[in-house]
Design a protein around this motif. Structure first.
Motif, PDB file in Angstrom:
ATOM      1  N   ALA A  54      -6.927   6.984  10.809  1.00  0.00           N
ATOM      2  CA  ALA A  54      -7.421   6.235  11.936  1.00  0.00           C
ATOM      3  C   ALA A  54      -8.447   5.158  11.342  1.00  0.00           C
ATOM      4  O   ALA A  54      -8.545   3.783  11.730  1.00  0.00           O
ATOM      5  CB  ALA A  54      -8.091   6.990  12.927  1.00  0.00           C
ATOM      6  N   ILE A  55      -9.100   5.491  10.210  1.00  0.00           N
ATOM      7  CA  ILE A  55     -10.044   4.619   9.696  1.00  0.00           C
ATOM      8  C   ILE A  55      -9.120   3.799   9.004  1.00  0.00           C
ATOM      9  O   ILE A  55      -9.559   2.313   9.033  1.00  0.00           O
ATOM     10  CB  ILE A  55     -11.179   5.376   8.476  1.00  0.00           C
ATOM     11  CG1 ILE A  55     -11.948   6.353   9.403  1.00  0.00           C
ATOM     12  CG2 ILE A  55     -11.722   4.507   7.761  1.00  0.00           C
ATOM     13  CD1 ILE A  55     -12.713   7.235   8.691  1.00  0.00           C
ATOM     14  N   ASP A  56      -8.355   4.073   8.087  1.00  0.00           N
ATOM     15  CA  ASP A  56      -7.613   2.987   7.251  1.00  0.00           C
ATOM     16  C   ASP A  56      -6.494   2.154   8.244  1.00  0.00           C
ATOM     17  O   ASP A  56      -6.782   0.911   7.912  1.00  0.00           O
ATOM     18  CB  ASP A  56      -6.573   3.861   6.555  1.00  0.00           C
ATOM     19  CG  ASP A  56      -7.185   4.464   5.407  1.00  0.00           C
ATOM     20  OD1 ASP A  56      -8.122   4.238   5.033  1.00  0.00           O
ATOM     21  OD2 ASP A  56      -6.529   5.563   4.885  1.00  0.00           O
ATOM     22  N   LEU A  57      -6.184   2.699   9.317  1.00  0.00           N
ATOM     23  CA  LEU A  57      -5.344   1.870  10.358  1.00  0.00           C
ATOM     24  C   LEU A  57      -6.176   0.832  11.112  1.00  0.00           C
ATOM     25  O   LEU A  57      -5.623  -0.468  11.453  1.00  0.00           O
ATOM     26  CB  LEU A  57      -4.356   2.612  11.240  1.00  0.00           C
ATOM     27  CG  LEU A  57      -3.414   3.417  10.750  1.00  0.00           C
ATOM     28  CD1 LEU A  57      -2.838   4.660  11.516  1.00  0.00           C
ATOM     29  CD2 LEU A  57      -2.311   2.668  10.196  1.00  0.00           C
ATOM     30  N   THR A 106       0.843  -1.160  -0.035  1.00  0.00           N
ATOM     31  CA  THR A 106       0.076   0.076  -0.068  1.00  0.00           C
ATOM     32  C   THR A 106       0.923   1.370  -0.154  1.00  0.00           C
ATOM     33  O   THR A 106       0.286   2.209   0.113  1.00  0.00           O
ATOM     34  CB  THR A 106      -0.828   0.072   1.369  1.00  0.00           C
ATOM     35  OG1 THR A 106      -0.310  -0.210   2.433  1.00  0.00           O
ATOM     36  CG2 THR A 106      -1.889  -1.147   1.149  1.00  0.00           C
ATOM     37  N   CYS A 107       2.094   0.987  -0.290  1.00  0.00           N
ATOM     38  CA  CYS A 107       3.021   2.308  -0.051  1.00  0.00           C
ATOM     39  C   CYS A 107       3.291   2.837  -1.546  1.00  0.00           C
ATOM     40  O   CYS A 107       3.831   2.223  -2.201  1.00  0.00           O
ATOM     41  CB  CYS A 107       4.502   1.807   0.376  1.00  0.00           C
ATOM     42  SG  CYS A 107       5.708   3.121   0.358  1.00  0.00           S
ATOM     43  N   PRO A 123       0.410   6.866   7.130  1.00  0.00           N
ATOM     44  CA  PRO A 123      -0.200   5.770   7.189  1.00  0.00           C
ATOM     45  C   PRO A 123      -0.635   4.717   6.201  1.00  0.00           C
ATOM     46  O   PRO A 123      -0.592   3.571   6.522  1.00  0.00           O
ATOM     47  CB  PRO A 123      -1.605   6.152   7.950  1.00  0.00           C
ATOM     48  CG  PRO A 123      -1.866   7.350   7.312  1.00  0.00           C
ATOM     49  CD  PRO A 123      -0.533   7.945   7.288  1.00  0.00           C
ATOM     50  N   HIS A 124      -0.543   5.268   5.088  1.00  0.00           N
ATOM     51  CA  HIS A 124      -0.934   4.227   3.829  1.00  0.00           C
ATOM     52  C   HIS A 124       0.672   3.374   3.864  1.00  0.00           C
ATOM     53  O   HIS A 124       0.780   2.090   3.215  1.00  0.00           O
ATOM     54  CB  HIS A 124      -1.032   4.944   2.642  1.00  0.00           C
ATOM     55  CG  HIS A 124      -2.175   5.689   2.775  1.00  0.00           C
ATOM     56  ND1 HIS A 124      -3.404   5.098   2.865  1.00  0.00           N
ATOM     57  CD2 HIS A 124      -2.293   7.171   2.807  1.00  0.00           C
ATOM     58  CE1 HIS A 124      -4.401   6.325   2.996  1.00  0.00           C
ATOM     59  NE2 HIS A 124      -3.781   7.311   2.972  1.00  0.00           N
ATOM     60  N   CYS A 125       1.775   4.039   3.831  1.00  0.00           N
ATOM     61  CA  CYS A 125       2.999   3.427   3.705  1.00  0.00           C
ATOM     62  C   CYS A 125       3.332   2.218   4.581  1.00  0.00           C
ATOM     63  O   CYS A 125       3.589   1.434   4.427  1.00  0.00           O
ATOM     64  CB  CYS A 125       4.118   4.247   3.491  1.00  0.00           C
ATOM     65  SG  CYS A 125       3.941   5.447   2.162  1.00  0.00           S
ATOM     66  N   THR A 169       1.358  11.928  -1.185  1.00  0.00           N
ATOM     67  CA  THR A 169      -0.200  11.843  -1.096  1.00  0.00           C
ATOM     68  C   THR A 169      -0.696  10.649  -1.632  1.00  0.00           C
ATOM     69  O   THR A 169      -0.367  10.276  -2.768  1.00  0.00           O
ATOM     70  CB  THR A 169      -0.908  13.120  -1.945  1.00  0.00           C
ATOM     71  OG1 THR A 169      -0.202  14.225  -1.380  1.00  0.00           O
ATOM     72  CG2 THR A 169      -2.289  13.125  -1.712  1.00  0.00           C
ATOM     73  N   MET A 170      -1.602   9.931  -0.959  1.00  0.00           N
ATOM     74  CA  MET A 170      -2.114   8.730  -1.663  1.00  0.00           C
ATOM     75  C   MET A 170      -3.165   8.706  -2.598  1.00  0.00           C
ATOM     76  O   MET A 170      -2.902   8.872  -3.698  1.00  0.00           O
ATOM     77  CB  MET A 170      -2.784   7.932  -0.458  1.00  0.00           C
ATOM     78  CG  MET A 170      -3.267   6.557  -0.622  1.00  0.00           C
ATOM     79  SD  MET A 170      -1.822   5.472  -1.352  1.00  0.00           S
ATOM     80  CE  MET A 170      -2.640   3.648  -1.496  1.00  0.00           C
ATOM     81  N   ALA A 171      -4.354   8.898  -2.066  1.00  0.00           N
ATOM     82  CA  ALA A 171      -5.518   9.253  -3.168  1.00  0.00           C
ATOM     83  C   ALA A 171      -5.968  10.734  -3.378  1.00  0.00           C
ATOM     84  O   ALA A 171      -5.998  11.634  -2.512  1.00  0.00           O
ATOM     85  CB  ALA A 171      -6.689   8.696  -2.732  1.00  0.00           C
ATOM     86  N   ILE A 172      -6.011  11.075  -4.742  1.00  0.00           N
ATOM     87  CA  ILE A 172      -6.416  12.370  -5.082  1.00  0.00           C
ATOM     88  C   ILE A 172      -7.787  12.294  -5.597  1.00  0.00           C
ATOM     89  O   ILE A 172      -7.787  11.715  -6.785  1.00  0.00           O
ATOM     90  CB  ILE A 172      -5.278  13.132  -5.851  1.00  0.00           C
ATOM     91  CG1 ILE A 172      -4.117  13.246  -5.200  1.00  0.00           C
ATOM     92  CG2 ILE A 172      -5.808  14.501  -6.302  1.00  0.00           C
ATOM     93  CD1 ILE A 172      -2.908  13.845  -5.975  1.00  0.00           C
ATOM     94  N   GLU A 173      -8.906  12.884  -5.017  1.00  0.00           N
ATOM     95  CA  GLU A 173     -10.090  12.687  -5.488  1.00  0.00           C
ATOM     96  C   GLU A 173     -10.950  13.944  -5.969  1.00  0.00           C
ATOM     97  O   GLU A 173     -11.988  13.983  -6.189  1.00  0.00           O
ATOM     98  CB  GLU A 173     -11.062  11.787  -4.678  1.00  0.00           C
ATOM     99  CG  GLU A 173     -10.440  10.262  -4.701  1.00  0.00           C
ATOM    100  CD  GLU A 173     -11.318   9.647  -3.751  1.00  0.00           C
ATOM    101  OE1 GLU A 173     -12.040   9.883  -2.933  1.00  0.00           O
ATOM    102  OE2 GLU A 173     -10.934   8.324  -3.820  1.00  0.00           O
TER     103      GLU A 173
END
Length: 527
Positions: A372-375, A129-130, A347-349, A253-257
């Motif tokens: 926090a939600i992802d983790l 996920t990194c 947190p994603h990495c 930056t992980m997701a850009i929406e």
């Protein structure tokens, strides 16, 4: 293993193989080994130039080497390189198979010409996920293809947990060289080369010092800087970019929406697109160069000088400052000591490295609540601490957060200290701001999500800064120094967003051009 769409794509890519390649798998009777064999069979089925052996002797299982038969060229993956690393797998297959890399010719020659006495054995720990890991994995894979004295194995840290704990790997990407720590965090090919090739800095500084002055010099290579460079170059004037790392904070930056007209993308992809767009114009890109001082022009219409950490300096008729921002730190005892040893900012990495463990998230804004939600889907327990009396995140995120059974939220909490055993984080202390009571939480990881700091320390005393350290600008992007403009997250413009930074960078370039035609007479500007 691969769906029909990926199989079709893979088949198309592997048509570019120039020489046969061999996959040598080291497996056991685990489920992951069976998945690996399924993946490798899909690869074999996609090209008649690929063959498979399952008698590998690598101690890490499952793992596999991509080998060019009859040579010492190989690349090794320990684990299943899916997720963000699937592209790394495809590139490794192509490069071992003789397909030329899309890298500047002089960089390729620099890698080939490295004088190496003993073999350099690199190991990179990544997570699927990194978004920062592929740059490192792909760079070292390519180096091992180009130079026979360089070897590389990419290791899925989540799959080899015992190894990760034994080697105290607390962040990804982490790179070891011959068993010793080499680097942590995102690095590109040129950055890795600069660490290995000790004379590269001096050679690059000499090249920069020899450059003639620019009409517009952009300092910073994020969205604002890239936009400024494109707009300036389109005016037909001599344009340069000095960047510590091209892409800037977008790379993390992980997701850009919310990038208008693009429903979803990821930071590294956007950064690569920005760089490619800039390279379509006549822009002199000076990457891996950190600015350390700004010397204003002595006379109106004169040259402004930017001094660099390498010892070089660049002069220009106008300058656009777009140095962006970085993660804000807690500023408490133990934070720096345990950075990348349990204290993390992505947190994603790094989340997968804390599977089944207890962690804290510092910050109750959108970033903190999203973290926090992802983790919560990975770790055993998440404790979110917010300094203010209530969370600041969007209501929809808060509803999701409070629905999770393994999340505890504590407000009015002032973090006071990070504790550890010398090797890793063991606890976090905070003060209850209402009752003035100290508390301690036993845990293994701390993810800091408390906003950004502008990268402007080097400008203090030279240019007007706000109390928050942001560059003060007017509606035209002008700073307190004539001929110097600024744009993006480093400035006083509110709302630090990619789309806003791009607009501000474009505006700063237009203002710089207007300044040039009104105040100076650059030879490059057509009459």
């Amino acid at each position: 293993m691969l769906d029909a769409g990926l199989k079709a794509q893979l088949k198309g890519y592997l048509e570019n193989l120039r020489t046969p390649i061999e996959l040598i798998a080291s497996i056991d009777d685990s489920a992951k080994s069976r998945e690996l064999v399924e993946l490798l069979n899909d690869i074999v089925a996609a090209s008649d130039k690929v063959s498979l052996k399952t008698d590998g002797a690598d101690a890490r299982k499952p793992s596999f080497a991509i080998v060019r038969p009859g040579s010492d060229i190989s690349v090794t993956f320990a684990g299943l390189p899916m997720g963000h690393e699937f592209t790394s797998l495809v590139l490794a297959l192509l490069q071992v198979g003789g397909h030329p890399p899309r890298v500047e010719a002089d960089v390729i020659e620099q890698v080939k010409a490295l004088e190496i006495d003993d073999e350099l054995r690199f190991e990179t720990y990544f997570s699927l996920t990194c978004q920062n890991c592929p740059d490192v994995v792909q760079a070292l894979n390519l180096m091992s293809v180009l130079n026979p004295k360089i070897k590389h194995v990419a290791i899925d840290g989540a799959l080899f947990q015992a190894e990760v704990e034994a080697r105290q790997i607390m962040a990804v990407p982490t790179v070891l060289l011959n068993g010793e720590a080499f680097s942590q965090g995102r690095m590109g090919l040129e950055e890795i080369l600069a660490k290995i090739d000790t004379g590269a800095h001096q050679r690059e500084a000499a090249k920069i010092n020899a450059k003639s002055e620019f009409d517009v010099l952009v300092v910073g290579g994020g969205p604002a800087g890239a936009s400024a460079a494109i707009y300036a170059a389109r005016k037909g004037i001599r344009t340069g970019i000095v960047a510590e790392r091209f892409g800037g904070q977008v790379l993390d930056t992980m997701a850009i929406e919310n990038f208008i007209s693009v429903s979803h993308t990821e930071g590294p992809k956007l950064a690569a697109s920005l760089e490619q767009h800039v390279k379509e114009y006549d822009v002199d890109i000076m990457n891996l160069q950190r600015a350390t001082a700004l010397v204003p022009a002595a006379l109106p219409g004169g040259l402004t000088e930017i001094k660099l950490a390498s010892g070089a300096s660049v002069k220009a008729r106008t300058v656009i400052l777009s140095t962006g921002a970085r993660w804000r730190q807690m500023g408490v005892p133990g934070e720096e000591e345990y950075r990348n040893k349990g204290v993390a900012y992505c947190p994603h990495c790094d989340g997968p490295l804390f599977k089944g463990k207890r962690v804290a998230v510092i910050g109750g804004g959108n970033s903190g609540v999203e973290a926090a939600i992802d983790l919560a889907g990975i770790v055993a327990q998440v404790t979110l601490l917010e300094f203010a009396p209530e969370l600041r995140a969007d209501a929809v995120l808060q509803r999701k957060l409070f629905s999770l059974p393994n999340v505890t939220v504590i407000v009015n909490a002032a973090t006071t200290e990070v504790h550890g055993d010398g090797a890793k984080v063991t606890a976090l202390s905070y003060k209850d701001r209402i009752h003035d009571i100290d508390h301690r939480i036993e845990l293994e990881g701390i993810f800091v999500q408390i906003g950004l700091l502008p990268n402007t320390e080097w400008l203090k005393g030279t240019i007007a800064l706000s109390p928050r350290g942001e560059i003060e600008i007017n509606a035209r992007g002008e700073t307190s120094v004539p001929g110097v403009f600024a744009a993006g997250d480093a400035t006083t413009v509110p709302y630090k967003q990619i789309v806003i930074a791009m607009g501000e960078g474009s505006k700063a370039a237009l203002s710089a051009f207007d300044h040039l035609i009104r105040v100076t007479a650059p030879a490059d500007i057509a009459a």
